[in-house]
Motif scaffolding. Structure first.
Motif, PDB file in Angstrom:
ATOM      1  N   ARG A   8       0.842  -1.195   0.000  1.00  0.00           N
ATOM      2  CA  ARG A   8       0.000   0.000   0.000  1.00  0.00           C
ATOM      3  C   ARG A   8       0.880   1.248   0.000  1.00  0.00           C
ATOM      4  NH1 ARG A   8      -4.345   1.373   4.620  1.00  0.00           N
ATOM      5  NH2 ARG A   8      -5.207   3.187   3.551  1.00  0.00           N
ATOM      6  N   VAL A   9       0.508   2.225  -0.814  1.00  0.00           N
ATOM      7  CA  VAL A   9       1.282   3.476  -0.900  1.00  0.00           C
ATOM      8  C   VAL A   9       0.350   4.638  -0.540  1.00  0.00           C
ATOM      9  CG1 VAL A   9       2.618   4.996  -2.427  1.00  0.00           C
ATOM     10  CG2 VAL A   9       2.762   2.506  -2.716  1.00  0.00           C
ATOM     11  N   ILE A  10       0.757   5.443   0.432  1.00  0.00           N
ATOM     12  CA  ILE A  10      -0.054   6.593   0.853  1.00  0.00           C
ATOM     13  C   ILE A  10       0.234   7.760  -0.102  1.00  0.00           C
ATOM     14  CG2 ILE A  10      -0.579   8.178   2.769  1.00  0.00           C
ATOM     15  CD1 ILE A  10      -1.152   5.251   3.456  1.00  0.00           C
ATOM     16  N   PRO A  11      -0.821   8.382  -0.658  1.00  0.00           N
ATOM     17  CA  PRO A  11      -0.572   9.519  -1.561  1.00  0.00           C
ATOM     18  C   PRO A  11       0.084  10.680  -0.826  1.00  0.00           C
ATOM     19  CG  PRO A  11      -2.879   8.799  -1.682  1.00  0.00           C
ATOM     20  CD  PRO A  11      -2.266   8.090  -0.516  1.00  0.00           C
ATOM     21  N   ALA A  13       0.701  14.629   0.079  1.00  0.00           N
ATOM     22  CA  ALA A  13      -0.315  15.658   0.342  1.00  0.00           C
ATOM     23  C   ALA A  13      -0.604  16.514  -0.893  1.00  0.00           C
ATOM     24  CB  ALA A  13       0.140  16.538   1.493  1.00  0.00           C
ATOM     25  N   GLU A  15       0.476  15.576  -4.093  1.00  0.00           N
ATOM     26  CA  GLU A  15       0.974  14.782  -5.227  1.00  0.00           C
ATOM     27  C   GLU A  15       0.044  14.794  -6.445  1.00  0.00           C
ATOM     28  OE1 GLU A  15       1.944  10.768  -4.098  1.00  0.00           O
ATOM     29  OE2 GLU A  15       3.228  10.499  -5.861  1.00  0.00           O
ATOM     30  N   TYR A  20       1.731   9.449  -8.412  1.00  0.00           N
ATOM     31  CA  TYR A  20       1.242   8.434  -7.466  1.00  0.00           C
ATOM     32  C   TYR A  20       1.176   7.055  -8.120  1.00  0.00           C
ATOM     33  CZ  TYR A  20      -1.727   5.928  -4.190  1.00  0.00           C
ATOM     34  OH  TYR A  20      -2.217   4.982  -3.309  1.00  0.00           O
ATOM     35  N   VAL A  24       3.073   3.704  -6.937  1.00  0.00           N
ATOM     36  CA  VAL A  24       2.350   2.463  -6.618  1.00  0.00           C
ATOM     37  C   VAL A  24       2.954   1.300  -7.410  1.00  0.00           C
ATOM     38  CG1 VAL A  24       0.133   1.270  -6.906  1.00  0.00           C
ATOM     39  CG2 VAL A  24       0.186   3.595  -5.953  1.00  0.00           C
ATOM     40  N   THR A  66      -5.403   0.202  -4.542  1.00  0.00           N
ATOM     41  CA  THR A  66      -4.455   0.866  -3.640  1.00  0.00           C
ATOM     42  C   THR A  66      -4.998   1.000  -2.220  1.00  0.00           C
ATOM     43  OG1 THR A  66      -5.332   3.051  -4.189  1.00  0.00           O
ATOM     44  CG2 THR A  66      -3.488   2.245  -5.529  1.00  0.00           C
ATOM     45  N   GLN A  67      -6.243   0.548  -2.000  1.00  0.00           N
ATOM     46  CA  GLN A  67      -6.912   0.684  -0.693  1.00  0.00           C
ATOM     47  C   GLN A  67      -6.886   2.134  -0.214  1.00  0.00           C
ATOM     48  OE1 GLN A  67      -5.974  -2.742   2.058  1.00  0.00           O
ATOM     49  NE2 GLN A  67      -4.373  -3.046   0.535  1.00  0.00           N
ATOM     50  N   THR A  68      -7.205   3.015  -1.146  1.00  0.00           N
ATOM     51  CA  THR A  68      -7.242   4.455  -0.852  1.00  0.00           C
ATOM     52  C   THR A  68      -8.636   4.960  -1.203  1.00  0.00           C
ATOM     53  OG1 THR A  68      -4.935   4.570  -1.544  1.00  0.00           O
ATOM     54  CG2 THR A  68      -6.092   6.663  -1.367  1.00  0.00           C
ATOM     55  N   ALA A  72      -9.727  10.732  -1.686  1.00  0.00           N
ATOM     56  CA  ALA A  72      -8.283  10.995  -1.513  1.00  0.00           C
ATOM     57  C   ALA A  72      -7.579  10.931  -2.864  1.00  0.00           C
ATOM     58  CB  ALA A  72      -7.679   9.984  -0.550  1.00  0.00           C
TER      59      ALA A  72
END
Ligand SMILES: [Zn+2]
Ligand SMILES: [Zn+2]
Length: 336
Positions: A8-11, A13, A15, A20, A24, A66-68, A72
């Motif tokens: 998992r990659v957090i975007p 702020a 970006e 992104y 990923v 991406t489970q985002t 977001a």
């Protein structure tokens, strides 16, 4: 059923979507080509307007992978900025028609060489011409790779680089050579931005965040500040391009050079496609910012001194000004 990717990659702020997706793919050891193919097949959508207004189905699929949460992911697109025009992701609506609406780039982008060199995510706002400098590194942005001399992220995949996320340029090259440009963008010359430019860019950043900005000592919504900046800057650029006056500042002469380079256009449309060079825009924005900083009377005087440089015509300089800017209503109080 769509299975989420293992890593998992957090975007970031601020970006951009292309950055992104590249991160990923890199985190999950996937090449960009196959990954985007997978994304398109799963969603049944294209990559169209990826960085500005991607297809809802594409965002929904990416959200699961991406489970985002989708909101977001939408923050990674230019539509997060109030000053951006509404862009519909429909088939009949061409990229040219979308671009004609305003000051932004759908695919290519500027970048801070220092941020790229550090491996930071690429910022979404780098696609907006109002942004000319990086406040973290106090340097101007760059628009072209000095290795291939092409604008950054000039790719056929909506800005996604086939070579993936790295400090290397990744622009496609002519057939028969290395497929992507391998110039390290982190080594590009860092041109320091002056204190006045950094101060002006701070106001742009606040405006993009939706905060209020002072114009003539009065608070105005950030988007309004940006509209006025664009209107004044476009007007000044048109004046510089047309005026026969001698003794104009260096940026004005550079406008003439860029105008000549853009002869394919029927008269460059600066209000659609801003001048390429960040140094040039930084200089013009300083003048526009000053016009908006003092009293209305002083600002009007300064802008009219520029309008006096326009060769006389039957329509008069006030009408000429309205024809040669964007959103003339935003600055009509300063003209005449
Ligand atoms: Zn930077
Ligand atoms: Zn390059």
């Amino acid at each position: 059923m769509i299975t989420p990717l293992p890593v998992r990659v957090i975007p970031g702020a601020e970006e951009a979507m292309d950055s992104y997706i590249e991160r990923v793919a890199a985190a999950n050891a996937l090449a960009i080509g196959p990954f985007t193919h997978h994304l398109k097949r799963l969603s049944g959508a294209t990559l169209r307007f990826l960085n500005a207004a991607p297809a809802p189905a594409l965002v929904a699929t990416l959200a699961i992978l991406t489970q985002t949460p989708p909101p977001a992911l939408r923050q990674l697109t230019l539509s997060r900025y109030e000053v951006m025009p509404t862009i519909e992701n429909t088939h009949r609506y061409g990229a040219r028609a979308a671009s004609a609406k305003g000051w932004f780039s759908l695919i290519r982008t500027q970048a801070c060489p220092a941020c790229v060199g550090e491996g930071q995510p690429w910022a979404s706002r780098w696609r907006l011409p109002w942004v000319v400098a990086c406040l973290r590194h106090s340097c101007l942005l760059v628009t072209r790779c000095s290795g291939c001399r092409i604008k950054l992220r000039s790719t056929r995949l909506q800005g996604l680089r086939a070579s993936g996320f790295s400090t290397l340029c990744g622009n496609p090259r002519a057939p028969g050579r290395v497929p992507q440009c391998e110039h390290d963008l982190g080594t590009e010359t860092r041109v320091p931005a002056g204190a006045a430019t950094l101060n002006q860019q701070q106001a742009v950043l606040e405006a993009l965040r939706g905060e209020v900005v002072l114009c003539h000592g009065e608070p105005v919504p950030g988007a309004e500040y940006l509209r006025r900046m664009r209107s004044i800057a476009v007007l000044l650029i048109h004046i510089a391009a047309i005026s026969p006056a001698s003794g104009l500042p260096g940026w004005a002469l550079q406008v003439r050079v860029e105008a000549r380079a853009r002869t394919k256009e029927r008269g460059p449309r600066w209000g659609v496609s801003a001048p390429d060079c960040p140094e040039l825009r930084a200089e013009v924005f300083l003048i526009a910012h000053q016009i908006l900083a003092g009293s209305v009377g002083v600002g009007r005087g300064a802008l009219n001194a520029w309008l006096d440089l326009v060769p006389p015509s039957n329509e008069g300089s006030r009408a000429w000004a309205k024809d040669h800017t964007t959103t003339p209503d935003a600055i009509s109080y300063l003209i005449g």
